[in-house]
Design an enzyme around this catalytic site. Structure first.
Site, PDB file in Angstrom:
ATOM      1  N   LYS A  98       0.859  -1.181   0.000  1.00  9.78           N
ATOM      2  CA  LYS A  98       0.000   0.000   0.000  1.00  9.78           C
ATOM      3  C   LYS A  98       0.896   1.231   0.000  1.00  9.78           C
ATOM      4  O   LYS A  98       1.512   1.566   1.014  1.00  9.78           O
ATOM      5  CB  LYS A  98      -0.924   0.040   1.221  1.00  9.78           C
ATOM      6  N   GLU A 174      10.100   1.176  10.629  1.00  3.34           N
ATOM      7  CA  GLU A 174      11.120   2.214  10.498  1.00  3.34           C
ATOM      8  C   GLU A 174      10.383   3.527  10.679  1.00  3.34           C
ATOM      9  O   GLU A 174       9.602   3.937   9.817  1.00  3.34           O
ATOM     10  CB  GLU A 174      11.810   2.112   9.144  1.00  3.34           C
ATOM     11  N   CYS A 208      13.782  10.772   6.730  1.00  2.00           N
ATOM     12  CA  CYS A 208      13.832  10.406   8.146  1.00  2.00           C
ATOM     13  C   CYS A 208      15.251  10.455   8.688  1.00  2.00           C
ATOM     14  O   CYS A 208      15.461  10.619   9.890  1.00  2.00           O
ATOM     15  CB  CYS A 208      13.221   9.021   8.359  1.00  2.00           C
ATOM     16  N   GLU A 305      11.011  16.150  15.011  1.00  2.00           N
ATOM     17  CA  GLU A 305      11.448  16.010  13.626  1.00  2.00           C
ATOM     18  C   GLU A 305      10.751  17.045  12.748  1.00  2.00           C
ATOM     19  O   GLU A 305       9.532  17.179  12.775  1.00  2.00           O
ATOM     20  CB  GLU A 305      11.130  14.603  13.124  1.00  2.00           C
TER      21      GLU A 305
END
Length: 401
Positions: A98, A174, A208, A305
């Site tokens: 997906k 992750e 990331c 982040e």
């Protein structure tokens, strides 16, 4: 993939806003996962040994975990897909991928390419949807699904782990990062700025592993800031379809507004703008390369982040101060350390609570290396020798002869 390199890169530029350089680099990187795991598939091992009692023989064998649900993000639509598809294929699993709602076209093209390359029908299925939560809940409730591999945010990862617990589905995650980029007083500043530009500005900062906060020693802070500002200010902002563009748009308006809010908050807390600092009027969702000095250690730019082209610089007194600040986060994905003394850099790197450390380099991703984090940044590893193990189960057979 290599033969159709230009087509795949063009799709990513159109649907995600990558610059030409980033798109072509990603295709090369993504293709290498197929090369790496095609070689690893024949190296899946087992073991044969005698029990300590001497009464029987212990055999271990590995088998595919089964149907795998692969959930990928929008920022690397080719590489995040191949990093999951390749080991799953190599291990012998079937899978449903997906892709992110923002970037389904790259995944659909890869599925077509895999079919033309010989993947049996039904082995790799791609299902785009604008109802992801409903679909994933249904899929994780299906008894045939035995594996979940997800790349995305930590909040979503937590919800997926909770849902996977209902059926004890094998999980690889992750998740988010908050990568520190440490510049010590003996660092080669030219090399550090080169590394910072890659670690921060690859994919426009939407990665990331991107350097999220720059922890710079007092002795070199001024010079490092000047050099980084000069390089960041020179990045030409524009549409991804223009080959001269060095910094494309961010993924959507929501991301643009979020970056702007964080920068505005940091400035209100005393940060100094060296370049950039405010969104650019469209059409399109643009935010310029931004360098902020005198950033408060507790502001959101430093503690959360930020997926975008913003480099907040925080002054540190020494390496111990840098390590303490680097580890003062629930995230633990990536980090970077620059020092003119390799032993010192390695020592600092080993004190950092993260899964990956760039030592005097800003590029750390490699299909042959284990990619992943610790703490709230995920479970398991992708790539490297370890990557295929995420899609295998171990069976022990007790035998006597």
């Amino acid at each position: 993939m290599v033969a159709e390199h230009d087509v795949i890169a063009s799709i990513m530029r159109l649907e995600m806003g990558k610059t030409a350089a980033d798109a072509h680099a990603e295709v090369r990187y993504a293709a290498e996962f197929f090369r790496w795991f095609s070689e690893e598939t024949v190296r899946v091992g087992g073991s044969l040994r005698r029990a300590p009692s001497g009464n029987n023989t212990i055999l271990t064998v590995h088998r595919p975990v089964g149907v795998s649900l692969l959930l990928t993000p929008w920022n690397f639509p080719a590489a995040m897909a191949t990093r999951k598809i390749a080991p799953a294929l190599a291990a012998g699993c079937t899978m449903v991928l997906k892709p992110a709602e923002d970037t389904p076209l790259t995944a659909l093209y890869l599925a077509d390419l895999l079919g033309r390359a010989g993947a049996p029908e039904g082995v790799v299925s791609v299902l785009p949807t604008d109802r992801p939560a409903e679909f994933v809940e249904w899929a994780l409730g299906d008894g045939r699904v035995r594996k979940l591999s997800f790349t995305g945010s930590t909040p979503v990862g937590r919800r997926l782990v909770a849902k996977s617990a209902d059926r004890i589905v094998n999980c690889s995650l992750e998740l988010g990062g908050n990568a520190p980029f440490i510049v010590l007083d003996d660092a080669d500043l030219e090399a550090a700025v080169d590394g910072a530009m890659f670690a921060k500005m690859r994919n426009g900062g939407q990665a990331c592993t991107a350097a999220n906060r720059f922890l710079v020693h007092t002795a070199v802070k001024h010079e490092f800031t000047e050099r980084l500002t000069e390089r960041m200010a020179a990045l030409e902002l524009g549409p991804a379809t223009d080959d001269t563009t060095k910094l494309g748009p961010v993924i959507n308006a929501k991301r643009q507004y979020d970056i702007a809010d964080r920068v505005t908050e940091a400035i209100a807390d005393g940060a100094v703008v060296h370049t950039g600092g405010a969104p650019v009027e469209g059409p399109g969702c643009y935010f310029p390369a931004t360098v902020l000095g005198e950033v408060d250690r507790e502001c959101r730019l430093a503690t959360e982040e930020t997926f975008g082209p913003v480099a907040p610089i925080i002054e540190v007194a020494d390496e111990n101060d840098a390590v303490r600040l680097a580890n003062a986060t629930e995230m633990g994905l990536a980090a970077y350390v620059y020092s003119g003394n390799l032993g010192r850099a390695l020592s600092v790197g080993q004190r950092l609570e993260c899964g990956m450390v760039g030592v005097n380099r800003g590029a750390i991703s490699d299909p042959a290396a284990p990619f992943g984090g610790m703490k709230q940044s995920g479970l398991g590893r992708e790539g490297g020798f370890e990557g295929i193990n995420e899609y295998l189960e171990t069976t022990y057979l007790a035998a006597h002869w």
